[in-house]
Design a protein around this motif. Structure first.
Motif, PDB file in Angstrom:
ATOM      1  N   ALA A 107       0.824  -1.209   0.000  1.00  0.00           N
ATOM      2  CA  ALA A 107       0.000   0.000   0.000  1.00  0.00           C
ATOM      3  C   ALA A 107       0.862   1.265   0.000  1.00  0.00           C
ATOM      4  CB  ALA A 107      -0.942  -0.004   1.197  1.00  0.00           C
ATOM      5  N   ASP A 108       2.011   1.233   0.669  1.00  0.00           N
ATOM      6  CA  ASP A 108       2.898   2.395   0.704  1.00  0.00           C
ATOM      7  C   ASP A 108       3.319   2.774  -0.715  1.00  0.00           C
ATOM      8  OD1 ASP A 108       4.446   4.443   1.894  1.00  0.00           O
ATOM      9  OD2 ASP A 108       6.197   3.140   2.060  1.00  0.00           O
ATOM     10  N   ALA A 109       3.740   1.786  -1.502  1.00  0.00           N
ATOM     11  CA  ALA A 109       4.160   2.049  -2.875  1.00  0.00           C
ATOM     12  C   ALA A 109       2.978   2.509  -3.730  1.00  0.00           C
ATOM     13  CB  ALA A 109       4.797   0.804  -3.484  1.00  0.00           C
ATOM     14  N   THR A 110       1.823   1.956  -3.475  1.00  0.00           N
ATOM     15  CA  THR A 110       0.644   2.282  -4.273  1.00  0.00           C
ATOM     16  C   THR A 110       0.110   3.679  -3.981  1.00  0.00           C
ATOM     17  OG1 THR A 110       0.041  -0.054  -4.325  1.00  0.00           O
ATOM     18  CG2 THR A 110      -1.693   1.519  -4.872  1.00  0.00           C
ATOM     19  N   TYR A 111       0.070   4.060  -2.715  1.00  0.00           N
ATOM     20  CA  TYR A 111      -0.620   5.297  -2.339  1.00  0.00           C
ATOM     21  C   TYR A 111       0.255   6.450  -1.868  1.00  0.00           C
ATOM     22  CZ  TYR A 111      -4.583   2.138  -2.502  1.00  0.00           C
ATOM     23  OH  TYR A 111      -5.501   1.232  -2.918  1.00  0.00           O
ATOM     24  N   ASN A 112       1.437   6.178  -1.337  1.00  0.00           N
ATOM     25  CA  ASN A 112       2.206   7.236  -0.685  1.00  0.00           C
ATOM     26  C   ASN A 112       3.397   7.759  -1.471  1.00  0.00           C
ATOM     27  OD1 ASN A 112       0.492   6.970   1.519  1.00  0.00           O
ATOM     28  ND2 ASN A 112       1.816   5.479   2.507  1.00  0.00           N
ATOM     29  N   LEU A 113       3.871   7.020  -2.434  1.00  0.00           N
ATOM     30  CA  LEU A 113       5.107   7.398  -3.109  1.00  0.00           C
ATOM     31  C   LEU A 113       4.836   8.123  -4.424  1.00  0.00           C
ATOM     32  CD1 LEU A 113       7.157   4.144  -2.531  1.00  0.00           C
ATOM     33  CD2 LEU A 113       7.080   6.198  -1.120  1.00  0.00           C
ATOM     34  N   ASP A 114       5.744   9.022  -4.780  1.00  0.00           N
ATOM     35  CA  ASP A 114       5.665   9.748  -6.040  1.00  0.00           C
ATOM     36  C   ASP A 114       6.239   8.855  -7.139  1.00  0.00           C
ATOM     37  OD1 ASP A 114       5.911  11.412  -8.222  1.00  0.00           O
ATOM     38  OD2 ASP A 114       7.009  12.994  -7.164  1.00  0.00           O
ATOM     39  N   ALA A 115       5.390   8.398  -8.031  1.00  0.00           N
ATOM     40  CA  ALA A 115       5.809   7.476  -9.095  1.00  0.00           C
ATOM     41  C   ALA A 115       6.850   8.101 -10.021  1.00  0.00           C
ATOM     42  CB  ALA A 115       4.599   7.033  -9.899  1.00  0.00           C
ATOM     43  N   ASP A 116       6.915   9.428 -10.065  1.00  0.00           N
ATOM     44  CA  ASP A 116       7.867  10.107 -10.938  1.00  0.00           C
ATOM     45  C   ASP A 116       9.228  10.318 -10.282  1.00  0.00           C
ATOM     46  OD1 ASP A 116       5.959  10.283 -12.958  1.00  0.00           O
ATOM     47  OD2 ASP A 116       5.171  12.165 -12.150  1.00  0.00           O
TER      48      ASP A 116
END
Length: 115
Positions: free
Chosen positions: A71-80
């Protein structure tokens, strides 16, 4: 001791996790870096024939090509931002650099059925 600029290169060169390298990981990634180091030290990075998995405190997370199912990677991190990564993905990088991945000659997709 000199400060470490690029912890991935430093691990590759040293072949071990030194104090300055660990400090650089924590400086770059904060609590996520600390959790990654702990996971590697506890042998919670596992490579199966089909996936690399990090055993978290509540579930197991698949990390593939630096991407994680948590969930951290999905919702909290800036994909760019390639430097923003969850602790599971950081743990895989650290374990790979140290050759500390726990290898299993089986398919995770089959093992997962029993968990």
């Amino acid at each position: 001791m000199e400060p470490v600029d690029d912890w991935r290169s430093a691990i590759a060169e040293a072949g071990e996790l030194t104090g300055p390298i660990a400090a650089a990981i924590v400086e770059a990634h904060g609590d996520r870096g600390q959790r990654a180091i702990e996971a590697v030290g506890e042998g919670r990075v596992k490579r199966y024939r089909d996936f690399t998995v990090v055993v978290g405190h509540e579930d197991e997370y698949v990390v593939e090509d630096g991407e994680c199912t948590c969930a951290d990677a999905t919702y909290n991190l800036d994909a760019d931002d390639p430097d923003e990564r969850c602790w599971h993905a950081i743990a895989v990088d650290v374990a790979d650099g140290l050759d500390a991945v726990d290898h299993h000659e089986m398919w995770y997709s089959e093992v997962r059925e029993f968990l």
